[in-house]
Design a protein around this motif. Structure first.
Motif, PDB file in Angstrom:
ATOM      1  N   ASP A 141       0.780  -1.210  -0.113  1.00 11.16           N
ATOM      2  CA  ASP A 141       0.258  -0.039   0.092  1.00 11.16           C
ATOM      3  C   ASP A 141       0.572   1.026  -0.318  1.00 11.16           C
ATOM      4  N   LYS A 142       0.366   2.024  -0.652  1.00 10.91           N
ATOM      5  CA  LYS A 142       1.339   4.103  -0.798  1.00 10.91           C
ATOM      6  C   LYS A 142       1.530   4.116   0.251  1.00 10.91           C
ATOM      7  N   ALA A 143       0.946   3.778   1.269  1.00 13.75           N
ATOM      8  CA  ALA A 143       0.821   5.214   2.491  1.00 13.75           C
ATOM      9  C   ALA A 143       1.605   4.197   3.933  1.00 13.75           C
ATOM     10  N   ASN A 144       1.987   3.229   3.785  1.00 13.58           N
ATOM     11  CA  ASN A 144       3.024   2.237   4.487  1.00 13.58           C
ATOM     12  C   ASN A 144       3.712   1.925   3.826  1.00 13.58           C
ATOM     13  N   GLU A 159       8.525   1.371  -4.954  1.00 15.50           N
ATOM     14  CA  GLU A 159       9.319   2.288  -5.424  1.00 15.50           C
ATOM     15  C   GLU A 159      11.285   1.036  -5.805  1.00 15.50           C
ATOM     16  N   TYR A 160      10.629  -0.528  -5.189  1.00 18.87           N
ATOM     17  CA  TYR A 160      11.425  -1.151  -6.053  1.00 18.87           C
ATOM     18  C   TYR A 160      10.604  -1.588  -7.544  1.00 18.87           C
ATOM     19  N   LEU A 161       9.145  -2.017  -6.728  1.00 20.48           N
ATOM     20  CA  LEU A 161       8.461  -2.743  -7.937  1.00 20.48           C
ATOM     21  C   LEU A 161       8.274  -1.976  -8.932  1.00 20.48           C
ATOM     22  N   LEU A 207       0.643  -4.619  -9.570  1.00 16.60           N
ATOM     23  CA  LEU A 207       1.215  -3.968 -10.162  1.00 16.60           C
ATOM     24  C   LEU A 207       0.900  -2.720 -11.537  1.00 16.60           C
ATOM     25  N   HIS A 208      -0.289  -2.542 -11.678  1.00 20.35           N
ATOM     26  CA  HIS A 208      -0.921  -1.559 -12.797  1.00 20.35           C
ATOM     27  C   HIS A 208      -0.626  -0.235 -11.634  1.00 20.35           C
ATOM     28  N   SER A 239       4.110   5.597 -12.230  1.00 18.65           N
ATOM     29  CA  SER A 239       5.633   6.004 -12.930  1.00 18.65           C
ATOM     30  C   SER A 239       5.243   7.031 -13.660  1.00 18.65           C
ATOM     31  N   LEU A 240       4.050   6.611 -14.418  1.00 24.26           N
ATOM     32  CA  LEU A 240       3.402   7.889 -15.514  1.00 24.26           C
ATOM     33  C   LEU A 240       3.384   9.137 -15.396  1.00 24.26           C
TER      34      LEU A 240
END
Length: 107
Positions: A5-8, A14-16, A97-98, A104-105
């Protein structure tokens, strides 16, 4: 369960993201370690690595398909060219992953 999850879990995300943007990295797989438990009479001993199995996260993303109840090869921990068994796994990662790829875009 591996939380992304983005928050934690920004470091995992970043690795993915790096894995998705540079799919030629050797680290684009989820690694499963198969271990043996110590014998009942020697519980003070450590678990021992028997083998490893891998699922390519970039392949899940490229094929647009999660892996559900699939048998994957387990390779011997001392001779990675030797298959010593199978491991049945489910890896439900496509949605995450999506989401990471779409982030990233963004500018």
């Amino acid at each position: 369960v591996i939380y992304v999850d983005k928050a934690n879990n920004p470091a995992r995300r970043e690795y993915l993201k790096a894995m998705l943007l540079k799919p030629d990295l050797h680290t684009n797989s989820l690694k499963f370690t198969v271990v043996s438990d110590p014998p009942e009479d020697e519980q003070d001993l450590e678990c021992e690595d028997i083998g490893f199995a891998y699922v390519s996260l970039s392949e899940i993303f490229q094929k647009q398909r999660d892996i559900i109840e699939q048998d994957i090869n387990v390779f011997d921990s001392e001779d990675e060219s030797a298959v010593i068994g199978k491991l049945r796994v489910s890896v439900v990662a496509l949605h995450a992953l999506h989401s990471i790829y779409e982030e990233s875009l963004l500018p």
